[in-house]
Design a protein around this motif. Structure first.
Motif, PDB file in Angstrom:
ATOM      1  N   VAL A 167       0.855  -1.188   0.000  1.00 23.55           N
ATOM      2  CA  VAL A 167       0.000   0.000   0.000  1.00 23.55           C
ATOM      3  C   VAL A 167       0.888   1.233   0.000  1.00 23.55           C
ATOM      4  CG1 VAL A 167      -1.747   1.308   1.285  1.00 23.55           C
ATOM      5  CG2 VAL A 167      -1.799  -1.197   1.274  1.00 23.55           C
ATOM      6  N   GLN A 168       0.674   2.106  -0.939  1.00 23.27           N
ATOM      7  CA  GLN A 168       1.453   3.340  -1.005  1.00 23.27           C
ATOM      8  C   GLN A 168       0.518   4.524  -0.821  1.00 23.27           C
ATOM      9  OE1 GLN A 168       3.482   5.154  -4.681  1.00 23.27           O
ATOM     10  NE2 GLN A 168       5.149   4.140  -3.607  1.00 23.27           N
ATOM     11  N   LEU A 169       0.806   5.305   0.201  1.00 21.95           N
ATOM     12  CA  LEU A 169      -0.035   6.438   0.530  1.00 21.95           C
ATOM     13  C   LEU A 169       0.612   7.730   0.075  1.00 21.95           C
ATOM     14  CD1 LEU A 169      -0.999   5.364   4.151  1.00 21.95           C
ATOM     15  CD2 LEU A 169      -2.054   4.721   1.979  1.00 21.95           C
ATOM     16  N   GLN A 170      -0.198   8.742  -0.153  1.00 17.83           N
ATOM     17  CA  GLN A 170       0.294  10.027  -0.609  1.00 17.83           C
ATOM     18  C   GLN A 170       0.009  11.093   0.425  1.00 17.83           C
ATOM     19  OE1 GLN A 170       2.223  10.323  -3.294  1.00 17.83           O
ATOM     20  NE2 GLN A 170       1.985   8.127  -3.582  1.00 17.83           N
ATOM     21  N   ASP A 225      -5.114   7.321   0.201  1.00 24.69           N
ATOM     22  CA  ASP A 225      -4.744   6.165  -0.584  1.00 24.69           C
ATOM     23  C   ASP A 225      -5.725   6.085  -1.737  1.00 24.69           C
ATOM     24  OD1 ASP A 225      -4.624   2.563   0.028  1.00 24.69           O
ATOM     25  OD2 ASP A 225      -4.134   3.775  -1.722  1.00 24.69           O
ATOM     26  N   SER A 226      -5.244   6.422  -2.898  1.00 25.01           N
ATOM     27  CA  SER A 226      -6.141   6.477  -4.044  1.00 25.01           C
ATOM     28  C   SER A 226      -6.539   5.101  -4.534  1.00 25.01           C
ATOM     29  CB  SER A 226      -5.486   7.256  -5.174  1.00 25.01           C
ATOM     30  OG  SER A 226      -4.262   6.645  -5.537  1.00 25.01           O
ATOM     31  N   GLY A 227      -5.766   4.089  -4.152  1.00 24.99           N
ATOM     32  CA  GLY A 227      -6.007   2.766  -4.707  1.00 24.99           C
ATOM     33  C   GLY A 227      -6.992   1.908  -3.941  1.00 24.99           C
ATOM     34  N   ARG A 228      -7.079   2.120  -2.647  1.00 26.60           N
ATOM     35  CA  ARG A 228      -7.965   1.278  -1.850  1.00 26.60           C
ATOM     36  C   ARG A 228      -8.294   1.979  -0.559  1.00 26.60           C
ATOM     37  NH1 ARG A 228      -3.806  -3.527  -0.243  1.00 26.60           N
ATOM     38  NH2 ARG A 228      -5.182  -3.822   1.516  1.00 26.60           N
ATOM     39  N   THR A 229      -9.179   1.441   0.201  1.00 26.83           N
ATOM     40  CA  THR A 229      -9.620   2.100   1.415  1.00 26.83           C
ATOM     41  C   THR A 229      -8.605   1.966   2.531  1.00 26.83           C
ATOM     42  OG1 THR A 229     -11.389   2.227   3.027  1.00 26.83           O
ATOM     43  CG2 THR A 229     -10.867   0.037   2.146  1.00 26.83           C
ATOM     44  N   LEU A 230      -8.473   3.054   3.262  1.00 29.44           N
ATOM     45  CA  LEU A 230      -7.569   3.079   4.408  1.00 29.44           C
ATOM     46  C   LEU A 230      -8.242   2.603   5.683  1.00 29.44           C
ATOM     47  CD1 LEU A 230      -5.548   6.422   4.391  1.00 29.44           C
ATOM     48  CD2 LEU A 230      -4.663   4.102   4.305  1.00 29.44           C
ATOM     49  N   ARG A 231      -9.565   2.477   5.648  1.00 30.47           N
ATOM     50  CA  ARG A 231     -10.286   2.345   6.903  1.00 30.47           C
ATOM     51  C   ARG A 231      -9.941   1.110   7.719  1.00 30.47           C
ATOM     52  NH1 ARG A 231     -16.149   2.639   4.542  1.00 30.47           N
ATOM     53  NH2 ARG A 231     -15.051   4.178   3.307  1.00 30.47           N
ATOM     54  N   GLY A 280      -0.890  -1.461  16.415  1.00 30.80           N
ATOM     55  CA  GLY A 280      -0.372  -1.435  17.778  1.00 30.80           C
ATOM     56  C   GLY A 280       1.113  -1.144  17.874  1.00 30.80           C
ATOM     57  N   THR A 281       1.738  -0.854  16.747  1.00 31.25           N
ATOM     58  CA  THR A 281       3.179  -0.570  16.760  1.00 31.25           C
ATOM     59  C   THR A 281       3.457   0.717  15.994  1.00 31.25           C
ATOM     60  OG1 THR A 281       3.879  -1.613  14.684  1.00 31.25           O
ATOM     61  CG2 THR A 281       3.495  -3.072  16.565  1.00 31.25           C
ATOM     62  N   ARG A 282       4.733   1.055  15.911  1.00 35.33           N
ATOM     63  CA  ARG A 282       5.176   2.202  15.121  1.00 35.33           C
ATOM     64  C   ARG A 282       5.943   1.733  13.894  1.00 35.33           C
ATOM     65  NH1 ARG A 282       7.228   6.436  19.872  1.00 35.33           N
ATOM     66  NH2 ARG A 282       5.217   6.608  20.933  1.00 35.33           N
ATOM     67  N   VAL A 283       5.795   0.485  13.561  1.00 33.99           N
ATOM     68  CA  VAL A 283       6.550  -0.119  12.473  1.00 33.99           C
ATOM     69  C   VAL A 283       5.797   0.043  11.159  1.00 33.99           C
ATOM     70  CG1 VAL A 283       7.544  -2.250  11.589  1.00 33.99           C
ATOM     71  CG2 VAL A 283       7.525  -1.795  14.067  1.00 33.99           C
ATOM     72  N   PRO A 284       6.410   0.721  10.188  1.00 34.40           N
ATOM     73  CA  PRO A 284       5.726   0.881   8.899  1.00 34.40           C
ATOM     74  C   PRO A 284       5.568  -0.452   8.189  1.00 34.40           C
ATOM     75  CG  PRO A 284       7.984   1.716   8.776  1.00 34.40           C
ATOM     76  CD  PRO A 284       7.721   1.379  10.199  1.00 34.40           C
ATOM     77  N   SER A 285       4.427  -0.613   7.523  1.00 34.25           N
ATOM     78  CA  SER A 285       4.161  -1.878   6.845  1.00 34.25           C
ATOM     79  C   SER A 285       3.921  -1.713   5.358  1.00 34.25           C
ATOM     80  CB  SER A 285       2.943  -2.554   7.479  1.00 34.25           C
ATOM     81  OG  SER A 285       1.807  -1.719   7.402  1.00 34.25           O
ATOM     82  N   GLY A 286       3.874  -0.476   4.896  1.00 33.11           N
ATOM     83  CA  GLY A 286       3.662  -0.249   3.473  1.00 33.11           C
ATOM     84  C   GLY A 286       4.850   0.458   2.851  1.00 33.11           C
ATOM     85  N   SER A 287       4.787   0.682   1.562  1.00 33.48           N
ATOM     86  CA  SER A 287       5.886   1.379   0.892  1.00 33.48           C
ATOM     87  C   SER A 287       5.722   2.888   1.087  1.00 33.48           C
ATOM     88  CB  SER A 287       5.903   1.029  -0.594  1.00 33.48           C
ATOM     89  OG  SER A 287       4.654   1.338  -1.185  1.00 33.48           O
ATOM     90  N   TRP A 288       6.783   3.596   0.889  1.00 31.03           N
ATOM     91  CA  TRP A 288       6.785   5.041   1.103  1.00 31.03           C
ATOM     92  C   TRP A 288       6.326   5.764  -0.146  1.00 31.03           C
ATOM     93  CZ3 TRP A 288       7.137   6.063   6.006  1.00 31.03           C
ATOM     94  CH2 TRP A 288       7.892   5.236   6.831  1.00 31.03           C
ATOM     95  N   GLY A 289       5.482   6.761   0.043  1.00 34.14           N
ATOM     96  CA  GLY A 289       5.090   7.634  -1.046  1.00 34.14           C
ATOM     97  C   GLY A 289       6.074   8.786  -1.170  1.00 34.14           C
TER      98      GLY A 289
END
Length: 119
Positions: free
Chosen positions: A1-4, A23-29, A101-110
């Motif tokens: 998931v890449q967010l802008q 996130d233009s590609g899918r829902t963030l919810r 529950g963490t501060r660890v990023p799980s998606g790619s960077w925009g």
């Protein structure tokens, strides 16, 4: 998931800015989302995160009391309200999904959005 991320700009110390993350590609919810920043010559660091429901938030000590993370799942958007900005807040700001529950990023960077605070 890449967010802008968007909403950055040049402001003076003490001013406010609101950043947006979409996130233009899918829902963030369904995802926890975090804001991170990288100042020139420094490592990328955690700023704030919010759980998928918006109830649970977490902040870096350096921004606690000045920044507020929130989300509007109906608009598929996560916000970072930044008040009382300081020159040391100058950085490229990114948003990314995080492991719940963490501060660890799980998606790619925009691309990120640049915030410059002048003294």
């Amino acid at each position: 998931v890449q967010l802008q991320a968007s909403g950055g700009g040049l402001v003076q110390a003490g001013d406010s800015l609101r950043l947006s993350c979409v996130d233009s590609g899918r829902t963030l919810r369904s995802y926890a989302v975090g804001w991170f920043r990288q100042a020139p010559g420094k490592e990328r660091e955690f700023v704030a995160s919010i759980g998928w429901s918006g109830v649970i938030t977490s902040y870096a000590d350096s921004v606690k009391g000045r920044f507020t993370i929130s989300r509007d799942n109906a608009k598929n958007t996560v916000y970072l309200q930044m008040n009382s900005l300081k020159p040391e807040d100058t950085a490229l700001y990114y948003c990314a999904t995080v492991v719940s529950g963490t501060r660890v990023p799980s998606g790619s960077w925009g691309q990120g959005t640049l915030v410059t605070v002048s003294s």
